[in-house]
Design a protein around this motif. Structure first.
Motif, PDB file in Angstrom:
ATOM      1  N   ASN A 117       0.750  20.777  39.225  1.00 16.39           N
ATOM      2  CA  ASN A 117       0.473  21.486  37.977  1.00 16.39           C
ATOM      3  C   ASN A 117      -0.521  20.784  37.068  1.00 16.39           C
ATOM      4  O   ASN A 117      -0.804  21.285  35.977  1.00 16.39           O
ATOM      5  CB  ASN A 117       1.780  21.711  37.209  1.00 16.39           C
ATOM      6  CG  ASN A 117       2.726  22.623  37.951  1.00 16.39           C
ATOM      7  OD1 ASN A 117       2.335  23.664  38.459  1.00 16.39           O
ATOM      8  ND2 ASN A 117       3.989  22.220  38.029  1.00 16.39           N
ATOM      9  N   VAL A 118      -1.054  19.630  37.490  1.00 23.30           N
ATOM     10  CA  VAL A 118      -1.976  18.861  36.647  1.00 23.30           C
ATOM     11  C   VAL A 118      -3.163  18.393  37.484  1.00 23.30           C
ATOM     12  O   VAL A 118      -2.981  17.880  38.596  1.00 23.30           O
ATOM     13  CB  VAL A 118      -1.279  17.651  35.999  1.00 23.30           C
ATOM     14  CG1 VAL A 118      -2.249  16.912  35.080  1.00 23.30           C
ATOM     15  CG2 VAL A 118      -0.043  18.078  35.229  1.00 23.30           C
ATOM     16  N   LYS A 119      -4.360  18.515  36.924  1.00 20.98           N
ATOM     17  CA  LYS A 119      -5.586  18.155  37.640  1.00 20.98           C
ATOM     18  C   LYS A 119      -6.570  17.510  36.661  1.00 20.98           C
ATOM     19  O   LYS A 119      -6.774  18.008  35.551  1.00 20.98           O
ATOM     20  CB  LYS A 119      -6.191  19.423  38.244  1.00 20.98           C
ATOM     21  CG  LYS A 119      -7.515  19.271  38.958  1.00 20.98           C
ATOM     22  CD  LYS A 119      -7.911  20.661  39.475  1.00 20.98           C
ATOM     23  CE  LYS A 119      -9.329  20.719  39.960  1.00 20.98           C
ATOM     24  NZ  LYS A 119      -9.696  22.101  40.370  1.00 20.98           N
ATOM     25  N   ALA A 120      -7.169  16.386  37.046  1.00 18.32           N
ATOM     26  CA  ALA A 120      -8.159  15.685  36.230  1.00 18.32           C
ATOM     27  C   ALA A 120      -9.527  15.797  36.891  1.00 18.32           C
ATOM     28  O   ALA A 120      -9.636  15.964  38.110  1.00 18.32           O
ATOM     29  CB  ALA A 120      -7.774  14.223  36.065  1.00 18.32           C
ATOM     30  N   ASP A 121     -10.600  15.700  36.073  1.00 18.08           N
ATOM     31  CA  ASP A 121     -11.946  15.822  36.639  1.00 18.08           C
ATOM     32  C   ASP A 121     -12.971  15.056  35.821  1.00 18.08           C
ATOM     33  O   ASP A 121     -12.750  14.730  34.648  1.00 18.08           O
ATOM     34  CB  ASP A 121     -12.359  17.290  36.742  1.00 18.08           C
ATOM     35  CG  ASP A 121     -12.486  17.981  35.387  1.00 18.08           C
ATOM     36  OD1 ASP A 121     -13.450  17.707  34.660  1.00 18.08           O
ATOM     37  OD2 ASP A 121     -11.620  18.820  35.063  1.00 18.08           O
ATOM     38  N   ILE A 122     -14.108  14.784  36.463  1.00 16.27           N
ATOM     39  CA  ILE A 122     -15.268  14.172  35.817  1.00 16.27           C
ATOM     40  C   ILE A 122     -16.511  14.804  36.420  1.00 16.27           C
ATOM     41  O   ILE A 122     -16.555  15.095  37.613  1.00 16.27           O
ATOM     42  CB  ILE A 122     -15.288  12.639  36.003  1.00 16.27           C
ATOM     43  CG1 ILE A 122     -16.472  12.026  35.254  1.00 16.27           C
ATOM     44  CG2 ILE A 122     -15.291  12.246  37.475  1.00 16.27           C
ATOM     45  CD1 ILE A 122     -16.431  10.510  35.196  1.00 16.27           C
ATOM     46  N   SER A 123     -17.530  15.049  35.590  1.00 11.87           N
ATOM     47  CA  SER A 123     -18.741  15.705  36.085  1.00 11.87           C
ATOM     48  C   SER A 123     -19.933  15.336  35.217  1.00 11.87           C
ATOM     49  O   SER A 123     -19.791  14.847  34.092  1.00 11.87           O
ATOM     50  CB  SER A 123     -18.568  17.227  36.100  1.00 11.87           C
ATOM     51  OG  SER A 123     -18.276  17.722  34.803  1.00 11.87           O
ATOM     52  N   ALA A 124     -21.123  15.574  35.761  1.00 13.75           N
ATOM     53  CA  ALA A 124     -22.368  15.333  35.027  1.00 13.75           C
ATOM     54  C   ALA A 124     -23.426  16.285  35.563  1.00 13.75           C
ATOM     55  O   ALA A 124     -23.416  16.653  36.744  1.00 13.75           O
ATOM     56  CB  ALA A 124     -22.830  13.891  35.187  1.00 13.75           C
ATOM     57  N   GLY A 125     -24.338  16.720  34.682  1.00 16.34           N
ATOM     58  CA  GLY A 125     -25.385  17.644  35.093  1.00 16.34           C
ATOM     59  C   GLY A 125     -26.677  17.394  34.353  1.00 16.34           C
ATOM     60  O   GLY A 125     -26.704  16.748  33.301  1.00 16.34           O
ATOM     61  N   LYS A 126     -27.780  17.940  34.902  1.00 16.92           N
ATOM     62  CA  LYS A 126     -29.101  17.718  34.334  1.00 16.92           C
ATOM     63  C   LYS A 126     -29.947  18.973  34.482  1.00 16.92           C
ATOM     64  O   LYS A 126     -29.911  19.648  35.522  1.00 16.92           O
ATOM     65  CB  LYS A 126     -29.782  16.547  35.041  1.00 16.92           C
ATOM     66  CG  LYS A 126     -31.117  16.134  34.446  1.00 16.92           C
ATOM     67  CD  LYS A 126     -31.675  14.932  35.195  1.00 16.92           C
ATOM     68  CE  LYS A 126     -32.964  14.432  34.541  1.00 16.92           C
ATOM     69  NZ  LYS A 126     -34.015  15.477  34.549  1.00 16.92           N
TER      70      LYS A 126
END
Length: 242
Positions: A212-221
């Protein structure tokens, strides 16, 4: 026996339309997923963004997509932003509806319809002198590619106050990493190409802390504007309401 088969054929697609097992989210990529929040569940997808546009930095703390599953084939959606010094503002509200389940080469498909509230900086376009869009409709697709690989993709339209329309595209191949993680890369943008539309590339990682829990990291350009980029951290969770 025949009655049981009829019930299975009717209820089967409804059950498969909902999330089964672990939480499925629209973040961290821009590509929306075709899964529906389970009926009776509340789901929150919260992001903390640092956006840089032509040297100007903006913090969104947080961005929140809030969902409620009201039917096995339908969820309601509400997006809210908070910017330091500007407070909380509603970005959009709408719904996501299941269309078809995945079968062979046929992708799992859902339809998203959203209405955008007026914001001064919203969706500027050469076709639209006032930077405000009425809303959007998006078809969201997902295919399994075999093994750990898959791909999500969206195509849609954004409608402006002067009656003009811009196309939306998002394409995000992804790969599972172990039992609890996955990585993705993505390209997204709008068309036809004008000095206001832009194309972006981004990538990220997500990890299931529990079902029931999800973590994330992201980057864009930005592809066109070299000084425009973003980084984001996110956490998503769901809970039963009824």
């Amino acid at each position: 026996m025949r009655f049981g088969l009829i019930i299975f054929l009717f209820l089967g697609p409804m059950a498969l339309a909902q999330q089964i097992g672990r939480i499925e989210t629209d973040r961290p990529d821009q590509t929306e997923c075709p899964y529906i929040v389970k009926k009776g569940y509340f789901q929150a997808e919260i992001g903390f963004n640092r956006d840089v546009e032509q040297g100007s930095t903006t913090y969104l703390l947080p961005t929140s997509l809030l969902k409620i599953g009201i039917h096995p084939l339908l969820e309601l959606r509400y997006t809210v932003l908070q910017e330091p010094g500007l407070g909380v503002s509603t970005e959009s509200f709408g719904f996501k509806s299941h269309v078809i389940k995945e079968s062979g080469f046929m992708p799992r498909t859902a339809l998203i319809v959203q209405y955008h509230l007026n914001q001064d900086r919203r969706d500027q376009s050469e076709l639209n002198a006032v930077p405000h869009s009425i809303g959007e409709t998006i078809l969201t697709f997902q295919n399994s590619l075999g093994g750990a690989w898959g791909i999500g993709y969206n195509f849609g339209a954004e409608y402006h106050t002067d009656g003009t329309v811009e196309g939306i595209y998002r394409i995000a191949p992804n790969v599972n990493i172990g039992k609890n993680g996955y990585a993705y890369a993505e390209v997204f943008g709008r068309f036809p190409q004008t000095k206001f539309t832009d194309s972006w590339v981004d990538a990220g990682l997500a990890y299931y802390l529990s079902e029931n829990v999800k973590a994330d990291i992201s980057a864009g350009k930005s592809i066109q504007q070299g000084q425009s980029w973003y980084v984001a951290l996110g956490i998503s969770f769901r809970m039963r309401l009824w």
